[in-house]
Design an enzyme around this catalytic site. Structure first.
Site, PDB file in Angstrom:
ATOM      1  N   LYS A  93       0.528  16.250   9.941  1.00 36.84           N
ATOM      2  CA  LYS A  93       1.094  14.969   9.490  1.00 36.84           C
ATOM      3  C   LYS A  93       2.331  14.589  10.298  1.00 36.84           C
ATOM      4  O   LYS A  93       2.597  13.404  10.527  1.00 36.84           O
ATOM      5  CB  LYS A  93       1.421  15.010   7.991  1.00 36.84           C
ATOM      6  CG  LYS A  93       0.300  14.482   7.120  1.00 36.84           C
ATOM      7  CD  LYS A  93      -0.827  15.443   6.893  1.00 36.84           C
ATOM      8  CE  LYS A  93      -2.075  15.246   7.639  1.00 36.84           C
ATOM      9  NZ  LYS A  93      -3.104  16.243   7.360  1.00 36.84           N
ATOM     10  N   GLY A 113     -17.112  18.158  16.023  1.00 35.87           N
ATOM     11  CA  GLY A 113     -16.987  18.033  14.568  1.00 35.87           C
ATOM     12  C   GLY A 113     -16.176  16.807  14.190  1.00 35.87           C
ATOM     13  O   GLY A 113     -14.971  16.745  14.452  1.00 35.87           O
ATOM     14  N   GLY A 167     -15.183  15.868  11.310  1.00 35.13           N
ATOM     15  CA  GLY A 167     -14.694  16.058   9.948  1.00 35.13           C
ATOM     16  C   GLY A 167     -13.229  15.641   9.899  1.00 35.13           C
ATOM     17  O   GLY A 167     -12.763  14.854  10.732  1.00 35.13           O
ATOM     18  N   ARG A 225     -14.145  25.685   8.071  1.00 39.04           N
ATOM     19  CA  ARG A 225     -13.341  26.895   7.959  1.00 39.04           C
ATOM     20  C   ARG A 225     -14.071  27.931   7.107  1.00 39.04           C
ATOM     21  O   ARG A 225     -14.901  27.567   6.277  1.00 39.04           O
ATOM     22  CB  ARG A 225     -11.963  26.560   7.353  1.00 39.04           C
ATOM     23  CG  ARG A 225     -11.170  25.618   8.260  1.00 39.04           C
ATOM     24  CD  ARG A 225      -9.833  25.234   7.684  1.00 39.04           C
ATOM     25  NE  ARG A 225      -8.922  26.341   7.491  1.00 39.04           N
ATOM     26  CZ  ARG A 225      -8.134  26.857   8.443  1.00 39.04           C
ATOM     27  NH1 ARG A 225      -8.158  26.352   9.656  1.00 39.04           N
ATOM     28  NH2 ARG A 225      -7.320  27.860   8.182  1.00 39.04           N
ATOM     29  N   HIS A 265       5.147  -6.925  -7.354  1.00 39.07           N
ATOM     30  CA  HIS A 265       4.783  -7.851  -6.278  1.00 39.07           C
ATOM     31  C   HIS A 265       5.952  -7.990  -5.312  1.00 39.07           C
ATOM     32  O   HIS A 265       7.088  -8.124  -5.763  1.00 39.07           O
ATOM     33  CB  HIS A 265       4.451  -9.225  -6.863  1.00 39.07           C
ATOM     34  CG  HIS A 265       4.207 -10.262  -5.813  1.00 39.07           C
ATOM     35  ND1 HIS A 265       3.023 -10.337  -5.121  1.00 39.07           N
ATOM     36  CD2 HIS A 265       4.999 -11.252  -5.325  1.00 39.07           C
ATOM     37  CE1 HIS A 265       3.097 -11.335  -4.257  1.00 39.07           C
ATOM     38  NE2 HIS A 265       4.283 -11.905  -4.351  1.00 39.07           N
TER      39      HIS A 265
END
Ligand code: FAD
Ligand code: NAI
Length: 476
Positions: free
Chosen positions: A61, A191, A193, A283, A455
């Protein structure tokens, strides 16, 4: 006689293990946590935090954040009148250094939490020796430890493919993919994923030409079909090349990089040449070093410890949580199971609802979901109503310059109970929490439709999707 005695021994110090240890200690148990991470902290001790903090959630991240800023600066600033004189460039070692600092801070922080909660940290690999009257004897490093209760939280490691040796320099799993020293010109990923999409996005944003090769015929088959379709469209527009239905053949590492032979979805022979390759094909649980046979612990053919709904194994007072057991391999799922197990040991009820574990992919746009997909409801023959609202109809999303995606809500046709929420768009990872809370409380779509949302916020799109279930959206 063992060297040390504890009420609770936790094996593994990742999100499952460290959280189990902290909660057990909070409940009054004399608790230890064993960790054998080969990467040492500044004191020379194994690092706590497991895959998540060291080579998973947090470092990925951090890199996603930096690369997102870079992409915004390159492509989004100008349209808003921001001029960056001299152009934008990326200093990869600085980016990686910042990521490493975040990892250091968090992993060290867990040692602080252990001290605060009086959890004993044991540096070393844990493996069962025997079961006796006083509990289980476990070897940790060079010591023996006896504990009445054992919680196994040994996590998982990357699955590698035969014939594609990982050196974490040219051919990488998640460990190497988080530590490139430069932006590759061409990056291959095997992959499509979660790791493939996240790490592929990081390096694409920074300038790599990224090709993702996926074995399954459908892209993101695990997600709601509308979300998968939108994601494929957006990723392709961003320049992420994704090929599905491929069969990987011979892979050769040359002086120039890697060459991957494969068969494409039409059965044609093809080749991908790239500077670096990420192998992200799932994994496998870490159970091989546990000496499970010594105590008769039940491990299935996939290497998972077999547990019931309360994470109890086949042995009395032995539990297992996180990636080492069934269910999605997610840090928040591991932590929920960890708290549940500690509370069950303390004689409490223990709670962890496997149906309410949200999933998130931290690409841009983010993708998040909870509950059933539309295709699952169809397969199960459940009658439902759907409300789908695009972020394009939301003032905040337009103002922020990121109106991609939508919120889709699925509710039971007869009771209106919310059965699934699927979001693709900015901040989906945060927006999904409202859906999880609502669904945990058994909310109907009308409940969300009647709740005031601030809002201007992106959460108004969740509100509008709830209104749309009843075919009465106000802003679309
Ligand atoms: P782990 O985190 O794997 O920890 C297990 C620990 O046990 C390790 O530290 C290991 O060294 C130790 N250990 C193993 N065997 C022994 C032994 N015999 N004795 C002593 N110690 C032992 N999940 C999310 O929810 N969100 C995300 O954004 C996310 N991003 C990810 C990104 C990447 C690149 C990867 C690889 C994973 C990501 N995950 C994410 C998944 C998440 O990291 C795992 O689900 C989570 O770490 C599982 O926690 P755990 O405690 O079960 O196992
Ligand atoms: P994954 O299970 O998400 O994806 C693996 C992909 O590889 C699948 O699409 C699979 O079909 C494909 N594949 C398997 N064998 C292949 C082959 N031989 N050739 C081509 N494709 C093949 O596994 P991934 O991405 O390795 O991540 C591992 C785990 O880490 C996941 O279970 C995920 O839950 C967790 N994770 C979670 C994140 C998050 O929550 N944001 C981020 C990253 C990882």
């Amino acid at each position: 006689m063992a060297d040390k005695q504890f009420d609770v021994l936790v094996i593994g110090g990742g999100p499952g293990g460290y959280v189990a240890a902290i909660r057990a200690a909070q409940l009054g148990f004399k608790t230890a946590c064993a960790e054998s991470n080969p990467y040492a902290d500044p004191k020379g001790e194994p690092r706590l935090g497991g895959t998540c903090l060291n080579v998973g959630c947090i470092p990925s991240k951090a890199l996603l954040h930096t690369s997102h800023l870079f992409e915004e600066a390159e492509h989004a600033f100008e349209g808003q009148g921001i001029k960056v004189s001299g152009g934008v460039s990326i200093d990869v070692p600085t980016m990686i250094g910042r990521k490493n600092k975040v990892v250091d801070q968090l992993t060290q922080g867990i040692k602080g939490l252990f001290k605060k909660n009086k959890v004993t940290f044991l540096a070393g690999h844990g493996s069962f020796e025997s079961a006796g009257a006083g509990g289980y004897v476990v070897k940790v490093g060079n010591e023996t430890v006896e504990a009445k209760h054992v919680i196994i939280a040994t996590g998982s490691k990357p699955r590698h493919l035969p014939g594609i040796p990982v050196d974490n320099k040219i051919v990488c799993d998640n460990v190497g993919a988080l530590d490139f020293d430069a932006v590759p010109k061409k990056l291959g990923v095997i992959g499509a994923g979660v790791i493939g999409l996240e790490m592929g996005s990081v390096w694409r944003r920074l300038g790599a030409e990224v090709t993702v090769l996926e074995a399954l015929p459908d892209f993101m088959g695990f997600a709601d079909v509308d979300v998968a379709k939108e994601a494929l469209k957006v990723f392709a527009k961003q320049g992420l090349k994704i090929e599905t239905g491929v069969t990987i053949g011979d892979t050769k590492v040359t002086k120039k990089g890697v060459s991957i032979a494969y068969t494409d979805k039409d059965g044609k022979e093809a080749k991908l040449d790239c500077d670096r390759l990420i192998v992200s094909v799932g994994r496998v649980p870490n159970t091989d070093g546990l000496n499970a046979a010594a105590v008769g612990l039940n491990v299935n053919e996939r290497g998972q410890i077999v547990v019931d709904g309360h994470c109890k194994s086949n042995l009395p007072n032995v539990y297992a949580v996180g990636d080492v057991v069934r269910g999605p391999m997610l840090a928040h799922k591991a932590m929920e199971e960890a708290v549940m197990v500690a509370e069950v040991i303390a004689g409490q009820a223990g709670h962890c609802n496997p149906d309410m574990v949200p999933g998130v992919i931290y690409t841009s746009p983010e993708i998040a979901w909870v509950g059933k997909t539309e295709q699952q409801l169809k397969t199960e023959g459940v009658a439902y109503r759907a409300g789908k609202i695009p972020f394009m109809a939301n003032g905040r999303a337009l103002g922020s310059g990121d109106p991609t995606g939508f919120v889709k809500m699925l509710a039971c046709a007869s009771t209106d109970r919310i059965l699934g929420v699927h979001i693709i768009g900015a901040n989906a990872s945060e927006l999904i929490s409202e859906a999880v809370v609502a669904m945990e409380f058994g909310a109907a779509s009308e409940d969300l439709a009647r709740i005031c949302h601030a809002h201007p916020t992106l959460s108004e799109v969740v509100h509008e999707a709830a209104l749309a279930v009843d075919k009465r959206p106000l802003h679309f």
